[in-house]
Design a protein around this motif. Structure first.
Motif, PDB file in Angstrom:
ATOM      1  N   CYS A  78       0.744  -1.214  -0.323  1.00 42.06           N
ATOM      2  CA  CYS A  78      -0.215  -0.236  -0.240  1.00 42.06           C
ATOM      3  C   CYS A  78       0.648   1.329  -0.355  1.00 42.06           C
ATOM      4  N   ARG A  79       0.498   2.443  -1.451  1.00 36.32           N
ATOM      5  CA  ARG A  79       1.213   3.285  -0.726  1.00 36.32           C
ATOM      6  C   ARG A  79       0.583   4.459  -1.017  1.00 36.32           C
ATOM      7  N   CYS A  80      -0.773   4.323  -1.307  1.00 34.99           N
ATOM      8  CA  CYS A  80      -2.097   6.008  -0.858  1.00 34.99           C
ATOM      9  C   CYS A  80      -2.729   5.146   0.228  1.00 34.99           C
ATOM     10  N   LEU A  81      -3.077   6.257   1.220  1.00 35.52           N
ATOM     11  CA  LEU A  81      -3.798   5.893   1.986  1.00 35.52           C
ATOM     12  C   LEU A  81      -5.293   6.762   2.022  1.00 35.52           C
ATOM     13  N   GLY A  82      -6.568   6.063   2.500  1.00 33.26           N
ATOM     14  CA  GLY A  82      -7.337   6.992   2.611  1.00 33.26           C
ATOM     15  C   GLY A  82      -7.948   7.397   4.518  1.00 33.26           C
ATOM     16  N   GLU A  83      -8.271   8.633   4.508  1.00 35.93           N
ATOM     17  CA  GLU A  83      -8.425   8.517   6.079  1.00 35.93           C
ATOM     18  C   GLU A  83      -9.355  10.056   6.288  1.00 35.93           C
ATOM     19  N   ASN A  84     -10.549   9.819   7.357  1.00 36.23           N
ATOM     20  CA  ASN A  84     -11.176  10.474   7.657  1.00 36.23           C
ATOM     21  C   ASN A  84     -11.673  11.521   8.392  1.00 36.23           C
ATOM     22  N   LYS A  85     -10.947  11.623   9.937  1.00 36.73           N
ATOM     23  CA  LYS A  85     -10.588  12.457  10.474  1.00 36.73           C
ATOM     24  C   LYS A  85      -9.245  13.238  10.734  1.00 36.73           C
ATOM     25  N   LEU A  86      -9.377  13.966  10.521  1.00 36.65           N
ATOM     26  CA  LEU A  86      -7.573  15.526  10.627  1.00 36.65           C
ATOM     27  C   LEU A  86      -6.919  14.711  11.857  1.00 36.65           C
ATOM     28  N   GLN A  87      -8.035  14.650  12.463  1.00 40.70           N
ATOM     29  CA  GLN A  87      -6.885  14.891  14.228  1.00 40.70           C
ATOM     30  C   GLN A  87      -6.224  13.579  14.589  1.00 40.70           C
ATOM     31  N   GLU A  88      -6.838  12.197  14.351  1.00 43.22           N
ATOM     32  CA  GLU A  88      -6.028  10.794  13.153  1.00 43.22           C
ATOM     33  C   GLU A  88      -5.395  11.218  12.613  1.00 43.22           C
ATOM     34  N   VAL A  89      -5.738  11.186  11.399  1.00 43.24           N
ATOM     35  CA  VAL A  89      -4.558  11.309   9.945  1.00 43.24           C
ATOM     36  C   VAL A  89      -3.296  12.129  10.436  1.00 43.24           C
ATOM     37  N   SER A  90      -3.499  13.753  11.251  1.00 38.23           N
ATOM     38  CA  SER A  90      -2.484  14.289  11.695  1.00 38.23           C
ATOM     39  C   SER A  90      -1.266  13.707  12.176  1.00 38.23           C
ATOM     40  N   ARG A  91      -1.782  12.327  13.621  1.00 38.49           N
ATOM     41  CA  ARG A  91      -0.565  11.953  14.315  1.00 38.49           C
ATOM     42  C   ARG A  91       0.217  10.631  13.274  1.00 38.49           C
ATOM     43  N   LYS A  92      -0.621  10.061  12.452  1.00 37.69           N
ATOM     44  CA  LYS A  92      -0.124   9.547  11.661  1.00 37.69           C
ATOM     45  C   LYS A  92       1.295  10.069  10.317  1.00 37.69           C
ATOM     46  N   TRP A  93       0.569  11.006  10.398  1.00 40.57           N
ATOM     47  CA  TRP A  93       1.143  11.221   9.155  1.00 40.57           C
ATOM     48  C   TRP A  93       3.233  12.306   9.768  1.00 40.57           C
ATOM     49  N   GLU A  94       2.627  12.569  10.897  1.00 44.44           N
ATOM     50  CA  GLU A  94       3.575  12.231  11.512  1.00 44.44           C
ATOM     51  C   GLU A  94       4.638  11.279  12.185  1.00 44.44           C
ATOM     52  N   ALA A  95       3.888  10.472  12.520  1.00 41.94           N
ATOM     53  CA  ALA A  95       4.694   9.292  12.946  1.00 41.94           C
ATOM     54  C   ALA A  95       5.548   7.937  11.984  1.00 41.94           C
ATOM     55  N   MET A  96       4.708   8.279  10.586  1.00 38.45           N
ATOM     56  CA  MET A  96       5.437   7.799   9.490  1.00 38.45           C
ATOM     57  C   MET A  96       5.337   8.638   8.386  1.00 38.45           C
ATOM     58  N   ALA A  97       6.426   9.529   8.662  1.00 36.46           N
ATOM     59  CA  ALA A  97       7.352  10.270   7.904  1.00 36.46           C
ATOM     60  C   ALA A  97       7.938   9.902   7.746  1.00 36.46           C
ATOM     61  N   ASP A  98       8.760   9.347   7.899  1.00 38.03           N
ATOM     62  CA  ASP A  98      10.029   7.872   7.897  1.00 38.03           C
ATOM     63  C   ASP A  98       9.576   7.848   5.993  1.00 38.03           C
ATOM     64  N   LEU A  99       8.338   6.622   6.058  1.00 33.91           N
ATOM     65  CA  LEU A  99       8.113   6.528   4.913  1.00 33.91           C
ATOM     66  C   LEU A  99       7.236   7.309   3.742  1.00 33.91           C
ATOM     67  N   THR A 100       8.784   7.523   3.095  1.00 37.06           N
ATOM     68  CA  THR A 100       8.585   8.804   2.124  1.00 37.06           C
ATOM     69  C   THR A 100       7.767   8.898   1.078  1.00 37.06           C
ATOM     70  N   ASP A 101       6.921   8.107   0.081  1.00 35.48           N
ATOM     71  CA  ASP A 101       6.439   7.182  -0.482  1.00 35.48           C
ATOM     72  C   ASP A 101       4.892   7.017  -0.220  1.00 35.48           C
ATOM     73  N   LEU A 102       5.181   6.696   1.127  1.00 35.26           N
ATOM     74  CA  LEU A 102       3.419   7.364   1.184  1.00 35.26           C
ATOM     75  C   LEU A 102       2.848   8.469   1.400  1.00 35.26           C
ATOM     76  N   LYS A 103       1.565   7.876   0.328  1.00 34.29           N
ATOM     77  CA  LYS A 103       0.505   9.323   0.300  1.00 34.29           C
ATOM     78  C   LYS A 103      -0.710   8.861   1.340  1.00 34.29           C
ATOM     79  N   TRP A 104      -0.972  10.253   1.376  1.00 30.72           N
ATOM     80  CA  TRP A 104      -2.742  10.378   2.100  1.00 30.72           C
ATOM     81  C   TRP A 104      -3.967  10.752   1.528  1.00 30.72           C
TER      82      TRP A 104
END
Length: 275
Positions: A78-104
């Motif tokens: 998986c290289r692109c993921l769908g998310e609904n809640k901004l509060q939740e996904v912003s935590r994930k964005w920060e935590a997985m910033a090392d996966l540089t080719d993962l898009k949201w």
């Protein structure tokens, strides 16, 4: 979709009876198996509709899924993921910033005060349904020096609990889009009726496709309507038969969610909003 294809697809049923019962994916192999199963069903739906499977993009939806399991999904491809809640996904964005080719992809309703997060992190936004949000996003995107692919959400089920423009409002809304140069309109998105009656579900997808086909004739320059984002775990095969180019699939890949859908969507809408 021509009449012959409609007849071929008319027996396709929903998988809504699986809602809340999909088994949890806990290993990379589980994810690979689930992804392969979904892709096989996509291929079969495309064959029934006389379509090229390359014309359908699978968007895995990872809402409620923790970082550890998302990393397993990433390992499974998986290289692109769908998310609904901004509060939740912003935590994930920060935590997985090392996966540089993962898009949201943000696929849920957006409040204007959260536009800065979408402008900063998202690869696309699939739930544009107001000029206030368009203006807020465009302003924030200009500040970030970037542009964003967006889908305009249309309410095809007629349910008051669902977000989205009314079909008859969509043409006027699209005419306003050139005022927001940082937003690249790629197509339309909808949530179908949550029903075991496949014919009622199908009608939501038919409505979006026919609306798109009509609006194409009068679209402003720079506004694209090539994409149709419609179909989720319980109904993506029907959506593909009716022209979907993006299907948003969560539970069939990740497993049933423990968090109720009312946490992510208006409480009255129940499981109809589930991916």
């Amino acid at each position: 979709m021509n009449q012959d294809t409609q007849d071929l697809g008319s027996d396709t049923q929903t998988q809504h009876d699986q809602h809340g019962r999909w088994p949890q994916a806990e290993t990379v192999e589980d994810f690979r198996r689930n992804l392969a199963a979904v892709h096989a069903r996509i291929d079969a739906a495309c064959e029934r509709a006389g379509r090229d499977p390359a014309g359908v993009r699978l968007l895995p939806v990872s809402k409620t899924v923790d970082e550890a399991r998302i990393r397993l999904a990433y390992a499974a491809g998986c290289r692109c993921l769908g998310e609904n809640k901004l509060q939740e996904v912003s935590r994930k964005w920060e935590a997985m910033a090392d996966l540089t080719d993962l898009k949201w992809s943000v696929i849920g309703h957006l409040q204007t005060n959260k536009a800065k997060l979408v402008a900063r992190y998202a690869a696309e936004f699939q739930a544009l349904d107001s000029l206030r949000v368009a203006e807020a996003l465009d302003r924030r995107l200009q500040g970030e020096g970037r542009s964003l692919d967006v889908f305009v959400q249309v309410n095809t089920s007629g349910e008051a609990s669902k977000y989205g423009l009314q079909p008859d409002e969509t043409a006027a809304f699209l005419r306003q889009m050139p005022s927001f140069p940082s937003l690249r309109v790629r197509g339309l998105m909808t949530l179908a009726l949550f029903s075991a009656e496949a014919a009622r579900v199908r009608q939501c997808f038919v409505l979006l496709r026919t609306l798109r086909d009509r609006l194409r004739q009068e679209c402003p320059q720079g506004v694209g309507l090539d994409e149709l984002s419609m179909g989720m775990s319980g109904d993506y095969e029907i959506a593909i038969e009716e022209g979907a180019t993006v299907v948003r699939v969560g539970q069939a890949i990740f497993g049933a969610r423990n968090t109720p859908d009312s946490y992510y969507w208006p409480a009255e809408s129940g499981p109809d909003a589930a991916a």
